[in-house]
Design a protein around this motif. Sequence first.
Motif, PDB file in Angstrom:
ATOM      1  N   CYS A   1     -33.614   4.695 -27.705  1.00 25.07           N
ATOM      2  CA  CYS A   1     -32.599   5.174 -28.633  1.00 25.07           C
ATOM      3  C   CYS A   1     -31.229   4.780 -28.079  1.00 25.07           C
ATOM      4  O   CYS A   1     -30.904   5.112 -26.935  1.00 25.07           O
ATOM      5  N   LEU A   2     -30.427   4.078 -28.873  1.00 26.89           N
ATOM      6  CA  LEU A   2     -29.109   3.667 -28.406  1.00 26.89           C
ATOM      7  C   LEU A   2     -28.140   4.841 -28.312  1.00 26.89           C
ATOM      8  O   LEU A   2     -27.182   4.788 -27.545  1.00 26.89           O
ATOM      9  N   ARG A   3     -28.366   5.900 -29.067  1.00 25.95           N
ATOM     10  CA  ARG A   3     -27.480   7.082 -29.016  1.00 25.95           C
ATOM     11  C   ARG A   3     -27.650   7.868 -27.719  1.00 25.95           C
ATOM     12  O   ARG A   3     -26.686   8.318 -27.121  1.00 25.95           O
ATOM     13  N   THR A   4     -28.908   8.048 -27.294  1.00 29.40           N
ATOM     14  CA  THR A   4     -29.203   8.929 -26.154  1.00 29.40           C
ATOM     15  C   THR A   4     -29.725   8.192 -24.924  1.00 29.40           C
ATOM     16  O   THR A   4     -29.757   8.767 -23.840  1.00 29.40           O
ATOM     17  N   GLY A   5     -30.199   6.960 -25.109  1.00 29.27           N
ATOM     18  CA  GLY A   5     -30.828   6.219 -24.020  1.00 29.27           C
ATOM     19  C   GLY A   5     -32.281   6.590 -23.800  1.00 29.27           C
ATOM     20  O   GLY A   5     -32.976   5.982 -22.991  1.00 29.27           O
ATOM     21  N   ARG A   6     -32.769   7.566 -24.532  1.00 32.68           N
ATOM     22  CA  ARG A   6     -34.134   8.086 -24.367  1.00 32.68           C
ATOM     23  C   ARG A   6     -35.176   7.033 -24.741  1.00 32.68           C
ATOM     24  O   ARG A   6     -35.036   6.341 -25.744  1.00 32.68           O
ATOM     25  N   PRO A   7     -36.254   6.896 -23.936  1.00 34.64           N
ATOM     26  CA  PRO A   7     -37.334   5.979 -24.308  1.00 34.64           C
ATOM     27  C   PRO A   7     -38.090   6.535 -25.506  1.00 34.64           C
ATOM     28  O   PRO A   7     -38.366   7.733 -25.577  1.00 34.64           O
ATOM     29  N   LEU A   8     -38.401   5.663 -26.457  1.00 36.03           N
ATOM     30  CA  LEU A   8     -39.088   6.078 -27.674  1.00 36.03           C
ATOM     31  C   LEU A   8     -40.529   5.597 -27.733  1.00 36.03           C
ATOM     32  O   LEU A   8     -41.281   6.034 -28.598  1.00 36.03           O
ATOM     33  N   SER A   9     -40.881   4.669 -26.838  1.00 35.92           N
ATOM     34  CA  SER A   9     -42.259   4.183 -26.809  1.00 35.92           C
ATOM     35  C   SER A   9     -42.585   3.646 -25.418  1.00 35.92           C
ATOM     36  O   SER A   9     -41.693   3.203 -24.695  1.00 35.92           O
TER      37      SER A   9
END
Length: 124
Positions: A78-86
């Motif tokens: 996620c570009l907003r949070t940096g969180r990995p999505l997969s």
Amino acid sequence: MTAETSSENTRWVRVCAVGDLGDDDAVRLDSSPPVSVFKSNGEYFGVDDTCTHETYSLADGWIEDCVVECPLHMAKFCLRTGRPLSPPATTAVRTHPVRTESGDIHVGLPDSYELKEGARCGTA
């Protein structure tokens, strides 16, 4: 950790002109560690450019709907949070604030990040 929650000082670095970055595109700074600024859905995002799963440039990946997909093993962030999505990534990438000023895009970098001597920014 995002730059907003960091205790480090932030310095603003010019990335490029607003018109130089198209939607679903990225610009990589010549910095250490590498940082890229992305534009997606009309918004600007700054993140550390290296995939946390394996050393590879995220600016070279597929960008859509505020998500970047690493071209090496298809991990998404996620570009907003940096969180990995997969998978295979399980660790977030660090995010950095971005602002536009007088027709230019600027990213806020912690003081610990170094711009290389004579650094020039370029489209990924």
